[in-house]
Design a protein around this motif. Structure first.
Motif, PDB file in Angstrom:
ATOM      1  N   LEU A   1       9.331  51.474  85.783  1.00 59.28           N
ATOM      2  CA  LEU A   1       8.961  49.691  86.453  1.00 59.28           C
ATOM      3  C   LEU A   1       9.192  50.127  87.479  1.00 59.28           C
ATOM      4  CD1 LEU A   1       7.921  47.085  86.075  1.00 59.28           C
ATOM      5  CD2 LEU A   1      11.097  46.189  85.640  1.00 59.28           C
ATOM      6  N   CYS A   2      10.917  50.851  87.515  1.00 62.37           N
ATOM      7  CA  CYS A   2      10.729  51.306  88.877  1.00 62.37           C
ATOM      8  C   CYS A   2      10.082  51.920  89.976  1.00 62.37           C
ATOM      9  CB  CYS A   2      12.857  51.766  88.969  1.00 62.37           C
ATOM     10  SG  CYS A   2      13.922  50.691  88.319  1.00 62.37           S
ATOM     11  N   VAL A   3       9.788  52.904  88.900  1.00 62.91           N
ATOM     12  CA  VAL A   3       8.278  54.238  89.515  1.00 62.91           C
ATOM     13  C   VAL A   3       7.297  53.128  90.115  1.00 62.91           C
ATOM     14  CG1 VAL A   3       6.685  56.121  89.296  1.00 62.91           C
ATOM     15  CG2 VAL A   3       9.516  56.030  88.344  1.00 62.91           C
ATOM     16  N   VAL A   4       6.865  52.122  89.583  1.00 66.78           N
ATOM     17  CA  VAL A   4       5.139  51.746  89.906  1.00 66.78           C
ATOM     18  C   VAL A   4       5.616  50.597  90.578  1.00 66.78           C
ATOM     19  CG1 VAL A   4       3.327  50.037  88.843  1.00 66.78           C
ATOM     20  CG2 VAL A   4       4.357  52.285  87.607  1.00 66.78           C
ATOM     21  N   GLU A   5       6.830  49.968  90.395  1.00 64.19           N
ATOM     22  CA  GLU A   5       7.005  48.778  91.403  1.00 64.19           C
ATOM     23  C   GLU A   5       7.886  49.425  93.362  1.00 64.19           C
ATOM     24  OE1 GLU A   5       9.703  44.615  91.769  1.00 64.19           O
ATOM     25  OE2 GLU A   5       9.790  46.040  90.414  1.00 64.19           O
ATOM     26  N   GLY A   6       8.120  50.680  92.563  1.00 66.78           N
ATOM     27  CA  GLY A   6       8.636  50.994  94.200  1.00 66.78           C
ATOM     28  C   GLY A   6       8.558  51.020  95.719  1.00 66.78           C
ATOM     29  N   PRO A   7       8.050  51.753  95.541  1.00 64.82           N
ATOM     30  CA  PRO A   7       7.014  52.371  97.028  1.00 64.82           C
ATOM     31  C   PRO A   7       6.525  51.419  97.910  1.00 64.82           C
ATOM     32  CG  PRO A   7       6.069  52.834  95.488  1.00 64.82           C
ATOM     33  CD  PRO A   7       7.076  52.240  94.545  1.00 64.82           C
ATOM     34  N   TRP A   8       5.948  50.226  97.259  1.00 65.33           N
ATOM     35  CA  TRP A   8       4.827  49.357  98.143  1.00 65.33           C
ATOM     36  C   TRP A   8       5.563  48.856  99.867  1.00 65.33           C
ATOM     37  CZ3 TRP A   8       1.158  52.129  96.737  1.00 65.33           C
ATOM     38  CH2 TRP A   8       1.047  52.351  95.566  1.00 65.33           C
ATOM     39  N   LEU A   9       7.261  48.036  99.598  1.00 59.87           N
ATOM     40  CA  LEU A   9       7.233  47.705 101.166  1.00 59.87           C
ATOM     41  C   LEU A   9       7.348  49.125 102.337  1.00 59.87           C
ATOM     42  CD1 LEU A   9       9.983  44.724  99.281  1.00 59.87           C
ATOM     43  CD2 LEU A   9       7.823  44.143 100.104  1.00 59.87           C
ATOM     44  N   LEU A  10       7.756  49.689 101.398  1.00 59.03           N
ATOM     45  CA  LEU A  10       7.818  50.642 102.479  1.00 59.03           C
ATOM     46  C   LEU A  10       6.936  51.086 103.165  1.00 59.03           C
ATOM     47  CD1 LEU A  10      10.180  52.099 104.240  1.00 59.03           C
ATOM     48  CD2 LEU A  10       9.788  53.663 102.568  1.00 59.03           C
ATOM     49  N   VAL A  11       5.829  50.646 102.764  1.00 57.56           N
ATOM     50  CA  VAL A  11       4.417  50.974 103.034  1.00 57.56           C
ATOM     51  C   VAL A  11       3.946  50.903 103.440  1.00 57.56           C
ATOM     52  CG1 VAL A  11       1.898  52.359 102.038  1.00 57.56           C
ATOM     53  CG2 VAL A  11       3.808  52.702 100.634  1.00 57.56           C
ATOM     54  N   LEU A  12       4.395  49.197 103.540  1.00 56.80           N
ATOM     55  CA  LEU A  12       3.509  48.017 104.941  1.00 56.80           C
ATOM     56  C   LEU A  12       4.868  47.831 105.642  1.00 56.80           C
ATOM     57  CD1 LEU A  12       2.723  45.359 104.681  1.00 56.80           C
ATOM     58  CD2 LEU A  12       4.292  44.250 104.190  1.00 56.80           C
ATOM     59  N   ALA A  13       6.019  48.327 105.312  1.00 54.85           N
ATOM     60  CA  ALA A  13       6.845  48.533 106.759  1.00 54.85           C
ATOM     61  C   ALA A  13       5.978  49.872 108.079  1.00 54.85           C
ATOM     62  CB  ALA A  13       7.924  48.624 106.633  1.00 54.85           C
ATOM     63  N   PHE A  14       5.800  50.760 106.736  1.00 53.75           N
ATOM     64  CA  PHE A  14       5.327  52.056 108.407  1.00 53.75           C
ATOM     65  C   PHE A  14       3.824  51.315 108.868  1.00 53.75           C
ATOM     66  CE2 PHE A  14       8.911  54.699 105.720  1.00 53.75           C
ATOM     67  CZ  PHE A  14       8.671  55.053 107.010  1.00 53.75           C
ATOM     68  N   ALA A  15       2.977  51.286 107.549  1.00 52.25           N
ATOM     69  CA  ALA A  15       1.844  50.253 108.177  1.00 52.25           C
ATOM     70  C   ALA A  15       1.811  49.964 109.402  1.00 52.25           C
ATOM     71  CB  ALA A  15       0.717  50.327 107.043  1.00 52.25           C
ATOM     72  N   LEU A  16       3.043  48.371 108.976  1.00 52.33           N
ATOM     73  CA  LEU A  16       3.082  48.156 110.638  1.00 52.33           C
ATOM     74  C   LEU A  16       3.686  48.087 111.860  1.00 52.33           C
ATOM     75  CD1 LEU A  16       4.387  44.547 108.115  1.00 52.33           C
ATOM     76  CD2 LEU A  16       2.031  45.133 109.244  1.00 52.33           C
ATOM     77  N   ARG A  17       4.656  49.659 111.500  1.00 52.53           N
ATOM     78  CA  ARG A  17       5.292  49.640 112.937  1.00 52.53           C
ATOM     79  C   ARG A  17       5.867  50.751 112.128  1.00 52.53           C
ATOM     80  NH1 ARG A  17       7.225  44.321 110.781  1.00 52.53           N
ATOM     81  NH2 ARG A  17       9.557  44.817 110.025  1.00 52.53           N
ATOM     82  N   PRO A  18       5.272  51.616 112.034  1.00 51.92           N
ATOM     83  CA  PRO A  18       5.808  52.785 112.169  1.00 51.92           C
ATOM     84  C   PRO A  18       7.019  53.200 112.809  1.00 51.92           C
ATOM     85  CG  PRO A  18       3.392  53.622 113.175  1.00 51.92           C
ATOM     86  CD  PRO A  18       3.683  51.288 112.275  1.00 51.92           C
ATOM     87  N   ALA A  19       6.862  53.791 113.974  1.00 52.21           N
ATOM     88  CA  ALA A  19       7.681  53.823 115.161  1.00 52.21           C
ATOM     89  C   ALA A  19       9.277  53.236 114.833  1.00 52.21           C
ATOM     90  CB  ALA A  19       7.058  54.178 117.057  1.00 52.21           C
ATOM     91  N   ARG A  20       9.188  51.796 114.766  1.00 48.93           N
ATOM     92  CA  ARG A  20      10.282  51.320 115.265  1.00 48.93           C
ATOM     93  C   ARG A  20      10.601  51.151 113.357  1.00 48.93           C
ATOM     94  NH1 ARG A  20      10.778  44.372 115.037  1.00 48.93           N
ATOM     95  NH2 ARG A  20      12.817  44.515 113.437  1.00 48.93           N
ATOM     96  N   VAL A  21       9.923  51.326 112.409  1.00 46.70           N
ATOM     97  CA  VAL A  21      10.544  51.704 110.943  1.00 46.70           C
ATOM     98  C   VAL A  21      11.106  53.600 111.104  1.00 46.70           C
ATOM     99  CG1 VAL A  21      10.127  52.666 108.653  1.00 46.70           C
ATOM    100  CG2 VAL A  21       9.040  50.899 109.848  1.00 46.70           C
ATOM    101  N   TRP A  22      11.032  54.024 111.713  1.00 49.04           N
ATOM    102  CA  TRP A  22      11.486  55.587 111.523  1.00 49.04           C
ATOM    103  C   TRP A  22      12.970  55.589 112.420  1.00 49.04           C
ATOM    104  CZ3 TRP A  22      10.677  59.542 108.708  1.00 49.04           C
ATOM    105  CH2 TRP A  22       9.193  59.868 107.849  1.00 49.04           C
ATOM    106  N   THR A  23      12.540  54.621 114.050  1.00 45.31           N
ATOM    107  CA  THR A  23      14.191  54.594 114.659  1.00 45.31           C
ATOM    108  C   THR A  23      15.072  54.162 113.304  1.00 45.31           C
ATOM    109  OG1 THR A  23      13.299  54.792 115.791  1.00 45.31           O
ATOM    110  CG2 THR A  23      14.969  53.896 116.757  1.00 45.31           C
ATOM    111  N   HIS A  24      14.812  53.109 112.608  1.00 43.39           N
ATOM    112  CA  HIS A  24      15.552  51.942 111.619  1.00 43.39           C
ATOM    113  C   HIS A  24      16.016  53.177 110.386  1.00 43.39           C
ATOM    114  CE1 HIS A  24      17.101  49.057 109.121  1.00 43.39           C
ATOM    115  NE2 HIS A  24      16.375  49.288 108.465  1.00 43.39           N
ATOM    116  N   LEU A  25      14.868  54.256 110.100  1.00 42.04           N
ATOM    117  CA  LEU A  25      15.793  54.838 109.102  1.00 42.04           C
ATOM    118  C   LEU A  25      16.860  55.785 108.844  1.00 42.04           C
ATOM    119  CD1 LEU A  25      11.968  55.051 107.159  1.00 42.04           C
ATOM    120  CD2 LEU A  25      14.524  53.740 106.604  1.00 42.04           C
ATOM    121  N   ARG A  26      16.340  56.142 110.430  1.00 44.49           N
ATOM    122  CA  ARG A  26      17.588  57.595 110.926  1.00 44.49           C
ATOM    123  C   ARG A  26      19.295  57.139 110.734  1.00 44.49           C
ATOM    124  NH1 ARG A  26      12.731  59.485 113.941  1.00 44.49           N
ATOM    125  NH2 ARG A  26      13.618  57.948 115.998  1.00 44.49           N
ATOM    126  N   ARG A  27      18.970  55.849 111.052  1.00 46.82           N
ATOM    127  CA  ARG A  27      20.013  55.003 111.684  1.00 46.82           C
ATOM    128  C   ARG A  27      20.816  54.580 110.880  1.00 46.82           C
ATOM    129  NH1 ARG A  27      18.448  51.884 116.988  1.00 46.82           N
ATOM    130  NH2 ARG A  27      18.165  53.890 118.606  1.00 46.82           N
TER     131      ARG A  27
END
Length: 294
Positions: A190-216
């Protein structure tokens, strides 16, 4: 059927974990969607690390697992819509309070779990106490764009999805296999199948901002993810060991822990009404997990 004290303790720990990771998410001031995505993706990593060492779950469990993932997608949509129209203090208690109540109402007909009269009363008291606990202590002016009716509607829909995924995961983990390893495998998949979709959505909406956020602040989501996924894993496994209505109600005491965290950590007032609501919650829990009274 009464839940054993050890299971009650585990579920209260899971409720505390739920309140804790929500507090971590709420305290994020930069990009909550990205942090939420990291929380869920951390579960994917945890699941992928576990599945090679676990048996394959029974075929009958997969339909419940897929159903749970789809229901969780609706849950995220309704929850985000509720938060876009209303405040957290209004929508969260409605959603979390409705979940165990709905599970209790349908558990007899659809699951075959028949609750005692005092169990139903206990669930009603607990749900009412959870809602009362999280109502703001004093009225504040609505924020711009707030729409009370739509916020309530989406909070109610969120409550339905909470009840639905509890039932789906309860039936899924019960049909995954008879051993502890099979049930752990259901949680991992369940963790495997459910997990990644929100992060994929975040990258699709604002990739540059998400990369900056993750680095910090990547560590915030990882810590929250470890806590969140262990807590929900406990809750899923408990669905094998006790009635779903009891498990759902005990897990939603996270609202009580959230109020305590707000008071003790964030300095928010608790108030006489919240003390009374906490007392009602305790009475509900005692009725559900005590000897037969009527």
């Amino acid at each position: 059927m009464v839940v054993e004290p050890f299971i009650v303790a585990l579920l209260l720990a899971a409720a505390l974990m739920h309140a804790t990771w929500n507090a971590i998410l709420k305290s994020d001031q930069s990009d909550r969607l990205a942090t939420f995505g990291v929380i869920m993706t951390t579960g994917t990593v945890m699941g992928l690390a576990a599945v090679p060492f676990l048996p394959w779950i029974e075929a009958a469990a997969w339909k419940y697992l897929v159903a749970s993932v789809l229901i969780h997608v609706l849950y995220y949509i309704f929850l985000l819509k509720a938060y876009s129209y209303g405040d957290l203090s209004h929508t969260y208690p409605i959603a979390r309070g409705m979940g165990p109540l709905l599970v209790a109402l349908v558990s007899g007909r659809f699951i075959g779990e028949h609750l005692r009269g005092q169990d139903i009363l206990g669930v009603l008291l607990l749900s009412a106490g959870l809602v009362a606990l999280a109502i703001p202590l004093r009225r504040v002016a609505p924020r711009p764009g707030a729409r009370f009716g739509l916020a309530t509607l989406f909070a109610v829909l969120t409550g339905f999805t909470i009840a639905a995924y509890i039932i789906a995961d309860g039936l899924g983990v019960r049909s995954a296999g008879s051993t502890f390893e099979h049930r752990l495998a259901y949680i991992a998949w369940l963790c495997v199948v459910e997990g990644p979709w929100l992060l994929v959505l975040a990258f699709a909406l604002r990739p540059a901002r998400v990369w900056t956020h993750l680095r910090r602040t990547w560590w915030r989501g990882v810590i929250g993810g470890l806590i969140a996924n262990v807590g929900y894993g406990i809750a899923i496994y408990a669905l094998v060991l006790g009635p779903m209505a009891h498990v759902a109600a005990l897990r939603e005491t996270s609202v009580l822990f959230g109020a305590l965290i707000g008071t003790l950590v964030l300095g928010e007032p608790f108030g006489v009404r919240r003390v009374a609501a906490a007392f009602v919650i305790v009475v509900g829990l005692v009725l559900m997990n005590g000897p037969a009274l009527f």
